[in-house]
Design a protein around this motif. Structure first.
Motif: not given
Lengths: 286, 286
Positions: A116-135, A150-157
């Motif tokens: 972010y400090s370099r002006g780049k857009l990233s997003y963190v996918l965390d296995g534990d957190n996805l447990r509350h939603g998608l998974n 697998r699902r995390t990989g698909e979403v990351a893609k």
């Protein structure tokens, strides 16, 4: 009926179309054209030039029963190349793997902030957190754990295709599961730089003793007390990435983060290692 | 063990922690702190100021066994507010619903292009396409179709949290399923503008006759021939959004796209309607 059935029947419909010798109307061709460019951008090698639009493009077609524009150029949509240009970066996946307590989340945070400090857009996918939603429908059986990865990989893609630097943080102890995720990415390769792999494995190679001493979630204690079975590092294996073991960085994108003597790198130093790698490989420009 | 088990056991571990009267070390507190700010940004009302980093922040801690930075400020990561600032837009979901052949994909394409021409980042999620990846394990039973919608909603929510304008294009004929997706979004509301809903329903209100005449995938023909059962509009209902029916746009974010007399709007005109709405509601600035 939902779109599910559409998808299933489409192949039958397409076969029928083949048998009929492609006697479809121009309308169908245009429709297929839209569809291909819209949803399968990474399968196309053609790069489109997006022209700034002016109201003159929006010419109504009063005699047509169907939504259409007189200028077919306007049917082009914003694809991966355009999104990357907008962001001035290349979409990719940084997959952080390692034992519980090895610092995966810490690195993910720090990396996100550094980018972010370099002006780049990233997003963190965390296995534990996805447990509350998608998974949240997944349990804890072996096949459900694999499905979680697998699902995390698909979403990351999808995020990589959207142009983001997606940081996935999961123990992901088995090579098989990581390889499955890696195998998803080839068709997400960059149109303009096919030699690039879109996934970078980061192996948090911290000693078990250190992770256990750290034990931020108190899980190692529970595992040692026999309250958790099949805990990675205690009674279930962690399979380290092979490409790190054999030190062939050019064979596949993978970097290793480890202690220097008995000193662990700080989050900023760890993030710096990954950012340097991303920069060197051209991910931080479009 | 994967992170699944961690998640399950965490609650037990937390209960134990409660019983022990929070006698955890500073290390654990810092670790939890990182975790909360890293992966649950939308649950926090605190807005962080990200300071540009300089090498002086990366001070190693040679006596520490654990990855840490001396400057706790550097533990903050880039959250939703920062991503929106970077993109100069607000993350949200534009959910396009309507009959097969009503022009959902056409609108999604056109909208994506129009937003790009304004320098805004969007990403299209298409139900058919997700069938090849994330949802490839799903069949065609009623509950699997619902699960298809649910997962798409969950992914759309992640994209909105990432700061993107996520365009989801699915027939999604049942109110129940759409309501489920809508209910996912409240906790993804914008920290800085809580009155905003993060989902905008776009109802492609095109007559069945027109969709059937268009029939871009040849599905209506198959349905009329009895080769597809449960086809929306033929032998399965499409339930239009209620908030469009009662014309209360201020009650909930929903817009309707329909014919003007017997003339359909062009893709550019349709996209323009949605973009105007997004702009008016402040989604096109951070």
């Amino acid at each position: 009926m939902t779109e599910d059935l559409e998808w299933r029947v489409l192949s039958e419909s397409e076969k029928e179309r083949e048998r009929k010798g492609r006697r479809k109307s121009l309308l169908l061709c245009v429709s297929t054209f839209i569809h291909c460019h819209c949803f399968l951008p990474t399968l196309s090698t053609q790069q489109h030039t997006i022209k700034p639009l002016s109201p003159s493009h929006a010419i109504p077609t009063p005699h047509s029963k169907f939504p259409s524009d007189s200028d077919t150029q306007s049917l082009f949509f914003s694809g991966r190349a355009e999104r990357q240009k907008l962001l001035n970066q290349k979409g990719c996946v940084v997959w952080i793997t390692g034992l519980s307590g090895s610092g995966k989340s810490t690195l993910a945070c720090s990396l996100s902030r550094e980018l972010y400090s370099r002006g780049k857009l990233s997003y963190v996918l965390d296995g534990d957190n996805l447990r509350h939603g998608l998974n949240k429908d997944l349990g804890f059986k072996a096949e459900e754990r694999t499905e979680n990865i697998r699902r995390t990989g698909e979403v990351a893609k999808l995020f990589a295709d959207a142009g983001l630097i997606c940081v996935a943080s999961l123990i992901s102890p088995y090579r098989r599961d990581r390889d499955t995720c890696r195998s998803m990415l080839p068709d997400a390769n960059f149109i303009e730089a096919r030699h690039h792999e879109a996934i970078l494995i980061v192996f948090m190679n911290m000693p078990l003793e250190l992770c256990e001493l750290r034990d931020p979630k108190g899980l190692y204690k529970l595992a040692r007390a026999g309250k958790i079975k099949g805990f990675t590092g205690i009674d279930d294996p962690y399979e380290p990435p092979l490409n790190c073991e054999v030190h062939v960085p050019e064979a596949s994108k993978a970097i290793e983060i480890k202690q220097d003597g008995d000193v662990c790198p700080t989050p900023t130093v760890m993030a710096g290692q990954v950012v340097t790698y991303l920069e060197k490989e051209g991910f931080l420009e479009h």
